[in-house]
Design an enzyme around this catalytic site. Structure first.
Site, PDB file in Angstrom:
ATOM      1  N   HIS A 131       1.004  -1.115  -0.433  1.00 27.19           N
ATOM      2  CA  HIS A 131       0.152   0.269   0.216  1.00 27.19           C
ATOM      3  C   HIS A 131       0.884   1.135   0.422  1.00 27.19           C
ATOM      4  CE1 HIS A 131      -4.235   2.596   0.660  1.00 27.19           C
ATOM      5  NE2 HIS A 131      -2.887   2.599   1.889  1.00 27.19           N
ATOM      6  N   CYS A 132       0.742   2.118  -1.136  1.00 27.36           N
ATOM      7  CA  CYS A 132       1.886   2.947  -1.272  1.00 27.36           C
ATOM      8  C   CYS A 132       1.062   4.524  -1.160  1.00 27.36           C
ATOM      9  CB  CYS A 132       1.507   3.397  -3.444  1.00 27.36           C
ATOM     10  SG  CYS A 132       3.587   4.716  -3.100  1.00 27.36           S
ATOM     11  N   PRO A 133       1.526   5.076   0.093  1.00 28.23           N
ATOM     12  CA  PRO A 133       0.813   6.268   0.750  1.00 28.23           C
ATOM     13  C   PRO A 133       1.079   7.554  -0.609  1.00 28.23           C
ATOM     14  CG  PRO A 133       2.841   5.714   2.293  1.00 28.23           C
ATOM     15  CD  PRO A 133       2.273   4.823   1.092  1.00 28.23           C
ATOM     16  N   GLU A 136      -1.784   6.938  -2.374  1.00 29.36           N
ATOM     17  CA  GLU A 136      -3.350   6.800  -1.402  1.00 29.36           C
ATOM     18  C   GLU A 136      -4.064   5.558  -1.860  1.00 29.36           C
ATOM     19  OE1 GLU A 136      -4.767   7.476   1.593  1.00 29.36           O
ATOM     20  OE2 GLU A 136      -2.441   8.044   2.103  1.00 29.36           O
TER      21      GLU A 136
END
Length: 270
Positions: A131-133, A136
């Site tokens: 999951h890439c912040p 998002e």
């Protein structure tokens, strides 16, 4: 295919777009090579730079809003491949290849091999990578190749911007005057250089993992993953060779039944 643009990542995406165009505007306003070419009517490079920035922004939105491969219902097409309970699987010797049937403890859906539940997105994701912040969104089976393409384009934009910024520094007789004249451009140069290093490392690591046909999650947590923890340190059941791995990642579209890849040796023997 795309999620709501006004979802939880709206502020992150807005900040990214604003920062991108503010940096580009600063490069045009200062006495850089880009501005000199614009003033002399040499518009090829300025137009190409703006178009490349625009492409990077569009790819960013595509990756951040795209469905990464959410599992929204049980796949009946995989039922014939299942049938071994988790308790039974634990009783089978590690050398025996058998299929583990898993159900997510959160969304209660059947998880195909290489999928994982994302606590942030509240969905299981096919061929989950991470999951890439920054975007998002999860990076999974459907948007992973686009994520790598975005990183490549973004790196080109950053390196070109770094070169442009470097051409804009002007001479001053004292440090105080130099900082007053070039302070804003210096801040942009440091920011772009830092982002270039981050994107370069990200792109390099993803290309390396793709060439091995493994994911960030599998690489970091293989000792906790049921279908990998019994494999040797250098053994990857999904590795089909560098060329085939890269070809399959970039050129083969559609959902892959990873159970078939995992058991290809057993299938060949039969």
């Amino acid at each position: 295919m795309f999620k709501n643009v006004f979802g939880s990542g709206f502020l992150v995406r807005t900040a990214h777009v604003i920062l991108t165009w503010v940096v580009a505007l600063i490069l045009f306003l200062h006495d850089t090579e880009l501005r000199k070419q614009e003033e002399t009517g040499q518009l090829v490079q300025p137009v190409l730079f703006v178009l490349l920035v625009l492409v990077s922004v569009l790819l960013y939105f595509a990756v951040s809003l795209m469905d990464p491969g959410f599992i929204l219902s049980d796949d009946s097409n995989l039922q014939f491949m299942l049938g071994v309970t988790e308790e039974q699987q634990d009783m089978i010797p590690p050398s025996t290849k058998s299929l583990r049937q898993r159900r997510c403890g959160h969304c209660l859906l059947q998880q195909p091999m290489r999928s994982k539940h994302c606590q942030t997105c509240q969905h299981c994701v096919r061929r989950y990578d991470h999951h890439c912040p920054w975007i998002e969104n999860c990076v999974g089976e459907r948007n992973h190749r686009w994520f790598v393409l975005y990183l490549a384009v973004q790196l080109l934009v950053l390196l070109w911007g770094l070169h442009i910024a470097w051409t804009g520094f002007s001479y001053a007789p004292t440090w105080q005057l130099w900082l007053r004249t070039n302070g804003m451009l210096l801040a942009v140069t440091v920011l772009v250089a830092l982002l270039s290093l981050i994107v370069l490392l990200l792109l390099g690591s993803h290309l390396y993992l793709v060439s091995l046909n493994t994911t960030t999650w599998e690489f970091m947590s293989r000792h906790r993953i049921s279908y990998l923890k019994h494999c040797g340190a250098d053994e990857n059941p999904f590795d089909r060779g560098t060329f085939h791995n890269l070809w399959g990642f970039f050129c083969v579209w559609g959902t892959v039944v990873w159970e078939q890849v995992y058991f290809r040796e057993s299938s060949d023997q039969v």
